[in-house]
Design a protein around this motif. Sequence first.
Motif, mmCIF file in Angstrom:
data_model
loop_
_atom_site.group_PDB
_atom_site.id
_atom_site.type_symbol
_atom_site.label_atom_id
_atom_site.label_comp_id
_atom_site.label_asym_id
_atom_site.label_seq_id
_atom_site.Cartn_x
_atom_site.Cartn_y
_atom_site.Cartn_z
ATOM 1 N N ARG A 47 0.048 1.285 10.802
ATOM 2 C CA ARG A 47 0.519 1.228 9.410
ATOM 3 C C ARG A 47 1.965 1.698 9.313
ATOM 4 O O ARG A 47 2.780 1.099 8.612
ATOM 5 C CB ARG A 47 -0.371 2.099 8.520
ATOM 6 C CG ARG A 47 -1.728 1.497 8.229
ATOM 7 C CD ARG A 47 -2.554 2.455 7.404
ATOM 8 N NE ARG A 47 -3.833 1.887 7.043
ATOM 9 C CZ ARG A 47 -4.976 2.566 7.075
ATOM 10 N NH1 ARG A 47 -4.992 3.848 7.454
ATOM 11 N NH2 ARG A 47 -6.101 1.982 6.723
ATOM 12 N N ARG A 99 -6.842 0.793 3.217
ATOM 13 C CA ARG A 99 -5.846 1.058 2.184
ATOM 14 C C ARG A 99 -5.586 -0.234 1.424
ATOM 15 O O ARG A 99 -5.965 -1.312 1.857
ATOM 16 C CB ARG A 99 -4.566 1.592 2.814
ATOM 17 C CG ARG A 99 -4.791 2.958 3.435
ATOM 18 C CD ARG A 99 -3.509 3.645 3.728
ATOM 19 N NE ARG A 99 -3.763 4.934 4.367
ATOM 20 C CZ ARG A 99 -2.894 5.577 5.086
ATOM 21 N NH1 ARG A 99 -1.683 5.072 5.267
ATOM 22 N NH2 ARG A 99 -3.207 6.738 5.629
ATOM 23 N N GLU A 100 -4.897 -0.097 0.317
ATOM 24 C CA GLU A 100 -4.681 -1.236 -0.575
ATOM 25 C C GLU A 100 -4.032 -2.428 0.126
ATOM 26 O O GLU A 100 -4.370 -3.574 -0.159
ATOM 27 C CB GLU A 100 -3.821 -0.788 -1.767
ATOM 28 C CG GLU A 100 -3.660 -1.841 -2.820
ATOM 29 C CD GLU A 100 -2.890 -1.326 -4.015
ATOM 30 O OE1 GLU A 100 -2.118 -2.119 -4.575
ATOM 31 O OE2 GLU A 100 -3.053 -0.144 -4.374
ATOM 32 N N ASP A 102 -4.202 -3.150 3.356
ATOM 33 C CA ASP A 102 -4.962 -3.609 4.524
ATOM 34 C C ASP A 102 -5.766 -4.853 4.159
ATOM 35 O O ASP A 102 -6.042 -5.107 2.986
ATOM 36 C CB ASP A 102 -5.947 -2.528 4.998
ATOM 37 C CG ASP A 102 -5.266 -1.299 5.584
ATOM 38 O OD1 ASP A 102 -4.052 -1.352 5.875
ATOM 39 O OD2 ASP A 102 -5.965 -0.278 5.744
#
Length: 191
Positions: A47, A99-100, A102
């Motif tokens: 990330r 997460r948003e 992903d």
Amino acid sequence: MPSALIALHYQNDICHPDGRIPFSLDRDGPEPARFLEASRGLIDSAREKGWSVVHVHIAFAPDYSDLPRNCRLFNAVEQLGAVKRGSWGAAPMRGFEPREDDVVLVHSGNNAFHGTGLDEILRERGIDTIVVTGLATQFSVEHTVRHATDLGYRVTVVRDCCTSGNGAAHTASLEVMSYLASITDSRTIDL
């Protein structure tokens, strides 16, 4: 060229000590904790580098009407009452929540590409290189790696971010995949 990390089956029934699938990883000893810690760290690093992180979860209808009934592995899932869509067991394990930004895909098989649209998602993002992690090594990881190489992706497998309830099968699978993909570990991978 952008890269993606494919994170396979970091779900409660599969990874958690109270999960319903006892053969997914060897829950005795320190190995599961090391596997999960290395995997979390690799996802965080991917990330930070701006990679696409793709979570692939396996889940079935509560009545298992979509469960493939052609092999013992899937039949065992039904017998155990595991990974029912919407259940705690099918949910991501704590620390592996998407997460948003992903990508989250759900499938009902071993291969992350089968029936998920993964190939199209990766190609839309211009991705030609993937890193595969998760479990079980000899099932979902290997199936995904084989398919990815057939599709032309450059593939890396991170050995300490893959595991299985069968150590010999894990080792043999890594040996086989070494002919298809680069094999590395989380301490030496160049993200």
